[in-house]
Design a protein around this motif. Structure first.
Motif, PDB file in Angstrom:
ATOM      1  N   PHE A 105       0.825  -1.202   0.000  1.00 30.45           N
ATOM      2  CA  PHE A 105       0.000   0.000   0.000  1.00 30.45           C
ATOM      3  C   PHE A 105       0.865   1.260   0.000  1.00 30.45           C
ATOM      4  O   PHE A 105       1.841   1.373   0.738  1.00 30.45           O
ATOM      5  CB  PHE A 105      -0.934   0.029   1.212  1.00 30.45           C
ATOM      6  CG  PHE A 105      -2.049  -0.975   1.135  1.00 30.45           C
ATOM      7  CD1 PHE A 105      -2.790  -1.123  -0.021  1.00 30.45           C
ATOM      8  CD2 PHE A 105      -2.354  -1.763   2.223  1.00 30.45           C
ATOM      9  CE1 PHE A 105      -3.817  -2.048  -0.106  1.00 30.45           C
ATOM     10  CE2 PHE A 105      -3.389  -2.693   2.157  1.00 30.45           C
ATOM     11  CZ  PHE A 105      -4.119  -2.831   0.986  1.00 30.45           C
ATOM     12  N   ASP A 106       0.458   2.238  -0.815  1.00 26.97           N
ATOM     13  CA  ASP A 106       1.211   3.487  -0.914  1.00 26.97           C
ATOM     14  C   ASP A 106       0.342   4.654  -0.451  1.00 26.97           C
ATOM     15  O   ASP A 106       0.259   4.924   0.735  1.00 26.97           O
ATOM     16  CB  ASP A 106       1.700   3.679  -2.355  1.00 26.97           C
ATOM     17  CG  ASP A 106       2.707   4.804  -2.501  1.00 26.97           C
ATOM     18  OD1 ASP A 106       3.182   5.293  -1.462  1.00 26.97           O
ATOM     19  OD2 ASP A 106       3.013   5.189  -3.641  1.00 26.97           O
ATOM     20  N   LYS A 107      -0.344   5.352  -1.361  1.00 29.80           N
ATOM     21  CA  LYS A 107      -1.130   6.532  -1.009  1.00 29.80           C
ATOM     22  C   LYS A 107      -2.607   6.291  -1.249  1.00 29.80           C
ATOM     23  O   LYS A 107      -2.983   5.567  -2.173  1.00 29.80           O
ATOM     24  CB  LYS A 107      -0.659   7.743  -1.826  1.00 29.80           C
ATOM     25  CG  LYS A 107      -1.281   9.067  -1.395  1.00 29.80           C
ATOM     26  CD  LYS A 107      -0.604  10.235  -2.055  1.00 29.80           C
ATOM     27  CE  LYS A 107      -1.295  11.556  -1.710  1.00 29.80           C
ATOM     28  NZ  LYS A 107      -1.385  11.795  -0.267  1.00 29.80           N
ATOM     29  N   SER A 108      -3.453   6.909  -0.414  1.00 31.83           N
ATOM     30  CA  SER A 108      -4.899   6.689  -0.490  1.00 31.83           C
ATOM     31  C   SER A 108      -5.627   7.897  -1.072  1.00 31.83           C
ATOM     32  O   SER A 108      -5.268   9.044  -0.799  1.00 31.83           O
ATOM     33  CB  SER A 108      -5.459   6.390   0.909  1.00 31.83           C
ATOM     34  OG  SER A 108      -4.857   5.242   1.465  1.00 31.83           O
ATOM     35  N   TYR A 109      -6.678   7.610  -1.859  1.00 35.45           N
ATOM     36  CA  TYR A 109      -7.503   8.649  -2.475  1.00 35.45           C
ATOM     37  C   TYR A 109      -8.977   8.291  -2.324  1.00 35.45           C
ATOM     38  O   TYR A 109      -9.357   7.120  -2.417  1.00 35.45           O
ATOM     39  CB  TYR A 109      -7.180   8.791  -3.965  1.00 35.45           C
ATOM     40  CG  TYR A 109      -5.765   9.221  -4.270  1.00 35.45           C
ATOM     41  CD1 TYR A 109      -5.421  10.561  -4.376  1.00 35.45           C
ATOM     42  CD2 TYR A 109      -4.762   8.259  -4.452  1.00 35.45           C
ATOM     43  CE1 TYR A 109      -4.120  10.947  -4.667  1.00 35.45           C
ATOM     44  CE2 TYR A 109      -3.462   8.637  -4.730  1.00 35.45           C
ATOM     45  CZ  TYR A 109      -3.146   9.977  -4.839  1.00 35.45           C
ATOM     46  OH  TYR A 109      -1.847  10.351  -5.111  1.00 35.45           O
TER      47      TYR A 109
END
Length: 294
Positions: A105-109
């Protein structure tokens, strides 16, 4: 919130128009580098190594160096790539959520419906929830092709960008290859320790102590008058567009600080750093952040 991307989620013949918003933000206090002797702002310049000239940002391109040769890549080159023009979040497959390792997991939107009817959006959300699946998707974001997981969070669809498989390092530690013997008693005591700390995770219970103390320190310094004039020491100049508005804002801030100092001069003493004003660090810190942004 401001949308950072517009497009559509596509799976099969279904097209779901959406807007993309950053779901997280950095709460760290923004700090600048200054000259220790006079507080002057330290700035960095982009200097060409061939002619020694300072290069304006608009004249800077990207390049790849293979060790012997350099390939210059312009903004036009990047915009010509097919993935850059894509405005689709393409569903590749639906997988069980437990099959996606959290290390990826990296960045959430957040995804918001971008049409008069949100029926297609709700349909996708309900399909994911009822099947307990996560959609693996591909999309173009910030000039890069991204792999991502589309899942449900409450009533909202969330896209979490994923690292590519070759971006996750393998953990190969020789110290773990040795044959370690664990006795039943040691394991039992470890389990007891775990059980003694069992709880439901509530993220609101945890705070960033360092940032809280930093804001308290900044507030105390402002309250005690331990500050310097930003425009004078940082060498700020009004921009060509809207310059007068910037000057008026800075003058209003200086007058407000001067008025507060005058009020304190008439008091019997200066509030302690640990007082009520120092503890309420959020409001002064927010004003300082707005001032820095201006």
């Amino acid at each position: 919130m401001r949308a950072v991307w517009k497009g559509a989620v596509t799976f099969g013949l279904v097209n779901v128009p959406v807007k993309l918003y950053s779901a997280t933000e950095d709460h760290d206090v923004s700090l600048h580098q200054v000259h220790a002797s006079d507080g002057g702002r330290i700035r960095y310049q982009r200097v060409c190594e061939i002619d020694g000239e300072v290069v304006p940002y608009q004249d800077i391109d990207k390049a790849y160096d293979d060790g012997e040769r350099t390939v210059v890549i312009t903004d036009q080159d990047l915009k010509a790539l097919p993935s850059e023009r894509s405005r689709e979040i393409e569903v590749v497959e639906f997988v069980p959520r437990e099959q996606i390792d959290p290390i990826m997991f990296d960045k959430s939107y957040y995804l918001e419906p971008d049409s008069a009817s949100s029926k297609a959006y709700v349909l996708l959300r309900e399909a994911l929830e009822s099947t307990d699946r996560v959609a693996v998707v591909q999309m173009a974001l910030r000039q890069k092709t991204r792999l991502a997981a589309l899942r449900v969070r409450g009533d909202v669809l969330v896209v979490q960008t994923l690292l590519w498989a070759d971006e996750v390092r393998a953990a190969a530690f020789p110290s773990l290859e040795a044959d370690v013997k664990i006795s039943p008693k040691e394991l039992d005591l470890s389990k007891q320790l775990v059980e003694s700390l069992v709880a439901d995770f509530e993220p609101e219970k945890f705070v960033d102590a360092y940032q809280h103390e930093l804001r308290t320190l900044i507030t105390a310094k402002l309250e005690q008058g331990d500050s310097i004039d930003t425009a004078a020491t940082f060498g700020e100049r009004p921009e060509e567009a809207g310059g007068a508005e910037v000057i008026d804002l800075m003058e209003a801030l200086r007058q407000s600080i001067a008025a507060k100092r005058g009020d304190r001069a008439g008091d019997s003493g200066t509030p302690a750093a640990g007082g009520k004003k120092a503890k309420d660090a959020s409001k002064p810190a927010a004003r300082a952040k707005k001032k820095a942004a201006s």
